[in-house]
Design a protein around this motif. Structure first.
Motif, PDB file in Angstrom:
ATOM      1  N   ASP A  45     -35.603 -20.090  19.988  1.00  0.00           N
ATOM      2  CA  ASP A  45     -35.184 -20.886  21.156  1.00  0.00           C
ATOM      3  C   ASP A  45     -34.878 -22.316  20.709  1.00  0.00           C
ATOM      4  OD1 ASP A  45     -36.383 -18.550  22.217  1.00  0.00           O
ATOM      5  OD2 ASP A  45     -37.088 -19.585  24.014  1.00  0.00           O
ATOM      6  N   LYS A  82     -36.730 -12.802  18.865  1.00  0.00           N
ATOM      7  CA  LYS A  82     -35.993 -12.758  20.150  1.00  0.00           C
ATOM      8  C   LYS A  82     -35.161 -14.034  20.307  1.00  0.00           C
ATOM      9  CE  LYS A  82     -38.151 -13.440  24.149  1.00  0.00           C
ATOM     10  NZ  LYS A  82     -37.424 -14.542  24.827  1.00  0.00           N
ATOM     11  N   GLN A  84     -32.818 -16.539  22.071  1.00  0.00           N
ATOM     12  CA  GLN A  84     -32.461 -16.805  23.470  1.00  0.00           C
ATOM     13  C   GLN A  84     -31.000 -17.251  23.470  1.00  0.00           C
ATOM     14  OE1 GLN A  84     -31.550 -17.870  26.301  1.00  0.00           O
ATOM     15  NE2 GLN A  84     -32.922 -16.537  27.408  1.00  0.00           N
ATOM     16  N   ASP A 116     -32.222 -11.919  23.992  1.00  0.00           N
ATOM     17  CA  ASP A 116     -32.630 -12.370  25.318  1.00  0.00           C
ATOM     18  C   ASP A 116     -31.432 -13.008  26.006  1.00  0.00           C
ATOM     19  OD1 ASP A 116     -33.931 -13.123  27.563  1.00  0.00           O
ATOM     20  OD2 ASP A 116     -35.268 -14.581  26.599  1.00  0.00           O
ATOM     21  N   LYS A 118     -30.621 -11.628  29.335  1.00  0.00           N
ATOM     22  CA  LYS A 118     -30.924 -11.370  30.753  1.00  0.00           C
ATOM     23  C   LYS A 118     -29.676 -11.041  31.546  1.00  0.00           C
ATOM     24  CE  LYS A 118     -35.182 -14.091  30.898  1.00  0.00           C
ATOM     25  NZ  LYS A 118     -35.164 -14.734  29.559  1.00  0.00           N
ATOM     26  N   THR A 176     -41.835 -11.466  36.149  1.00  0.00           N
ATOM     27  CA  THR A 176     -41.530 -12.515  35.172  1.00  0.00           C
ATOM     28  C   THR A 176     -42.645 -13.562  35.131  1.00  0.00           C
ATOM     29  OG1 THR A 176     -40.172 -13.693  36.790  1.00  0.00           O
ATOM     30  CG2 THR A 176     -39.038 -12.144  35.331  1.00  0.00           C
ATOM     31  N   SER A 177     -42.628 -14.341  34.059  1.00  0.00           N
ATOM     32  CA  SER A 177     -43.742 -15.264  33.801  1.00  0.00           C
ATOM     33  C   SER A 177     -43.698 -16.521  34.664  1.00  0.00           C
ATOM     34  CB  SER A 177     -43.728 -15.680  32.323  1.00  0.00           C
ATOM     35  OG  SER A 177     -42.585 -16.478  32.053  1.00  0.00           O
ATOM     36  N   VAL A 219     -40.340  -6.510  31.219  1.00  0.00           N
ATOM     37  CA  VAL A 219     -40.835  -7.861  30.965  1.00  0.00           C
ATOM     38  C   VAL A 219     -41.909  -8.134  32.003  1.00  0.00           C
ATOM     39  CG1 VAL A 219     -40.289 -10.324  30.884  1.00  0.00           C
ATOM     40  CG2 VAL A 219     -38.605  -8.652  30.079  1.00  0.00           C
ATOM     41  N   PRO A 241     -43.910 -12.593  27.731  1.00  0.00           N
ATOM     42  CA  PRO A 241     -43.735 -14.016  27.446  1.00  0.00           C
ATOM     43  C   PRO A 241     -44.751 -14.843  28.225  1.00  0.00           C
ATOM     44  CG  PRO A 241     -41.968 -13.229  28.870  1.00  0.00           C
ATOM     45  CD  PRO A 241     -42.944 -12.106  28.716  1.00  0.00           C
ATOM     46  N   ILE A 243     -47.088 -16.991  26.529  1.00  0.00           N
ATOM     47  CA  ILE A 243     -48.187 -17.466  25.679  1.00  0.00           C
ATOM     48  C   ILE A 243     -47.762 -18.757  24.985  1.00  0.00           C
ATOM     49  CG2 ILE A 243     -49.567 -16.920  23.621  1.00  0.00           C
ATOM     50  CD1 ILE A 243     -49.286 -13.962  24.460  1.00  0.00           C
ATOM     51  N   GLN A 246     -46.261 -21.993  28.092  1.00  0.00           N
ATOM     52  CA  GLN A 246     -46.412 -21.733  29.531  1.00  0.00           C
ATOM     53  C   GLN A 246     -47.872 -21.556  29.942  1.00  0.00           C
ATOM     54  OE1 GLN A 246     -43.425 -18.914  31.227  1.00  0.00           O
ATOM     55  NE2 GLN A 246     -42.357 -19.129  29.259  1.00  0.00           N
ATOM     56  N   ASN A 267     -44.789 -12.441  23.399  1.00  0.00           N
ATOM     57  CA  ASN A 267     -43.780 -13.369  22.886  1.00  0.00           C
ATOM     58  C   ASN A 267     -44.325 -14.795  22.873  1.00  0.00           C
ATOM     59  OD1 ASN A 267     -40.706 -14.091  22.389  1.00  0.00           O
ATOM     60  ND2 ASN A 267     -41.507 -15.565  23.863  1.00  0.00           N
ATOM     61  N   SER A 269     -42.583 -18.554  21.829  1.00  0.00           N
ATOM     62  CA  SER A 269     -41.423 -19.293  21.314  1.00  0.00           C
ATOM     63  C   SER A 269     -41.863 -20.696  20.913  1.00  0.00           C
ATOM     64  CB  SER A 269     -40.296 -19.325  22.352  1.00  0.00           C
ATOM     65  OG  SER A 269     -39.883 -18.007  22.682  1.00  0.00           O
ATOM     66  N   ARG A 270     -41.909 -21.638  21.878  1.00  0.00           N
ATOM     67  CA  ARG A 270     -42.221 -23.031  21.515  1.00  0.00           C
ATOM     68  C   ARG A 270     -43.569 -23.167  20.811  1.00  0.00           C
ATOM     69  NH1 ARG A 270     -40.998 -25.274  27.386  1.00  0.00           N
ATOM     70  NH2 ARG A 270     -41.597 -23.086  27.784  1.00  0.00           N
TER      71      ARG A 270
HETATM   72  O1  LIG Z   1     -37.155 -12.277  29.097  1.00  0.00           O
HETATM   73  C1  LIG Z   1     -37.807 -13.195  28.574  1.00  0.00           C
HETATM   74  O2  LIG Z   1     -37.917 -13.266  27.374  1.00  0.00           O
HETATM   75  C2  LIG Z   1     -38.572 -14.089  29.457  1.00  0.00           C
HETATM   76  C3  LIG Z   1     -38.970 -13.560  30.664  1.00  0.00           C
HETATM   77  C4  LIG Z   1     -39.921 -14.247  31.428  1.00  0.00           C
HETATM   78  O3  LIG Z   1     -40.395 -13.756  32.435  1.00  0.00           O
HETATM   79  N1  LIG Z   1     -40.356 -15.462  31.004  1.00  0.00           N
HETATM   80  C5  LIG Z   1     -39.906 -16.042  29.835  1.00  0.00           C
HETATM   81  O4  LIG Z   1     -40.388 -17.130  29.487  1.00  0.00           O
HETATM   82  N2  LIG Z   1     -38.957 -15.381  29.084  1.00  0.00           N
HETATM   83  C6  LIG Z   1     -38.394 -16.025  27.864  1.00  0.00           C
HETATM   84  O5  LIG Z   1     -39.432 -16.127  26.892  1.00  0.00           O
HETATM   85  C7  LIG Z   1     -39.351 -17.365  26.181  1.00  0.00           C
HETATM   86  C8  LIG Z   1     -40.633 -18.153  26.413  1.00  0.00           C
HETATM   87  O6  LIG Z   1     -40.611 -19.319  25.656  1.00  0.00           O
HETATM   88  P1  LIG Z   1     -41.901 -20.231  25.438  1.00  0.00           P
HETATM   89  O7  LIG Z   1     -42.387 -20.588  26.800  1.00  0.00           O
HETATM   90  O8  LIG Z   1     -41.349 -21.389  24.669  1.00  0.00           O
HETATM   91  O9  LIG Z   1     -42.894 -19.429  24.635  1.00  0.00           O
HETATM   92  C9  LIG Z   1     -38.091 -18.055  26.693  1.00  0.00           C
HETATM   93  O10 LIG Z   1     -37.037 -17.689  25.825  1.00  0.00           O
HETATM   94  C10 LIG Z   1     -37.858 -17.444  28.057  1.00  0.00           C
HETATM   95  O11 LIG Z   1     -36.498 -17.421  28.402  1.00  0.00           O
END
Ligand SMILES: O=C(O)c1cc(=O)[nH]c(=O)n1[C@@H]1O[C@H](COP(=O)(O)O)[C@@H](O)[C@H]1O
Length: 300
Positions: A45, A82, A84, A116, A118, A176-177, A219, A241, A243, A246, A267, A269-270
């Motif tokens: 990302d 993954k 983005q 990713d 979507k 979703t998260s 997801v 996602p 962890i 968020q 998942n 990312s940051r």
């Molecule tokens: O489909 C996804 O990957 C996704 C779904 C969701 O419900 N929430 C979510 O955060 N994501 C993706 O997962 C990644 C989370 O990133 P971080 O919050 O940096 O770990 C981002 O690329 C979001 O676009």
């Protein structure tokens, strides 16, 4: 006389790459990768803020350096990367060229790639999105694609069909998260089921009979707390996602997913990427998350 293209001829816009179907469905390939490498999925990302933190310019060279650094550090170690798509689309056609190369390099280095993007649209347009990401000779062919079912689950059928044919997978947005997701996904339908539960039921039907793991994942955010009212054991993987940045932690996984935790692909990312650009520091961060996940899943 008609000139016949050689068997390995590809139009200029479709470079050949490592994207050949091994014959094994995504779910089986993912299960093996999770067993061998652990289930962690690291996101690629390239936020503008991360490019700046890494000392890179917010331009195509910075994007390319960022993505290549993550791939070189992690593609040989983690089960899934993954990318983005939005962070690459931001740079137009040249960003997409970096994305294509990244997907191919990550796969060649041994990671499974979940694109990713979507995607979700009416069926006839969905067929084109499926071709863009799930047809084995497409420049952006990926092992799996995130898709949105909120034009109706049935609108995804062209993607389901092409994924089956090409040995790819899908991750369908179910729960979703993000905090806003609940107004749609927790909404209760006339039959008493929530919208999110309905998506999980569709996926359960898709995965019926698939061993050791189906190719049609959901997801489900790791941020959502107790989901025991949902049947998460739907025969496919659960991309989780949330962890790190968020607020969820690996220790939350057993409480959120219950027995289905064995099928969770967490998942981050940051939470990993902020440790770059040093490759050793990226690997160290990924290893710490992987170890915490292993401990949480074993205990759960
Ligand atoms: O489909 C996804 O990957 C996704 C779904 C969701 O419900 N929430 C979510 O955060 N994501 C993706 O997962 C990644 C989370 O990133 P971080 O919050 O940096 O770990 C981002 O690329 C979001 O676009």
């Amino acid at each position: 006389m008609t000139a016949h293209p050689s068997p390995d001829h590809h139009p200029a816009t479709r470079p050949s790459g490592p994207q050949t179907f091994s014959g094994e469905p995504f779910g089986a390939r993912l299960r093996r990768a999770m067993d061998e490498r652990g289930p962690l999925c690291v996101g690629i990302d390239p936020h503008a803020s991360l490019l700046a933190e890494w000392g890179l310019d917010d331009d195509i060279a910075g994007l390319e350096r960022f993505s290549r650094t993550v791939i070189e550090a992690l593609a040989g170690r983690v089960a899934v990367l993954k990318p983005q798509s939005a962070f690459f689309e931001r740079f137009g056609s040249r960003g997409l060229a970096v994305l294509e190369k990244s997907v191919q390099e990550a796969r060649a280095a041994g990671a499974l790639v979940v694109m990713d993007a979507k995607r979700g649209d009416i069926g006839s347009t969905m067929a084109a999105y499926a071709e863009a990401f799930l047809r084995p000779d497409a420049p952006l062919f990926s092992d799996a694609l995130t898709v949105s079912p909120y034009l109706g689950y049935g609108s995804l059928s062209p993607a389901v069909a092409l994924a089956r044919e090409s040995g790819a997978g899908l991750f369908v947005l179910a729960l979703t998260s993000n905090p806003e997701g609940g107004e749609v996904q927790h909404a209760v339908r006339a039959d008493g089921r929530t919208v999110g539960a309905t998506m999980l039921a569709h996926l359960s039907a898709e995965n019926a009979g698939e061993e050791p793991l189906g190719s049609f994942g959901a997801v489900v955010g790791a941020t959502l707390g107790d989901l025991s009212s949902y049947d998460l054991d739907m025969g496919g993987p659960l991309l989780a996602p949330g962890i790190g940045a968020q607020g969820a932690t690996p220790a939350d996984l057993p409480g959120v997913f219950g027995a289905a935790v064995r099928n969770v692909v967490p998942n981050v990312s940051r939470g990993v990427l902020r440790h770059g650009p040093d490759a050793g520091a990226l690997r160290g961060a990924a290893e710490r998350f992987a170890e915490e996940i292993r401990q949480a899943v074993t205990a759960g």
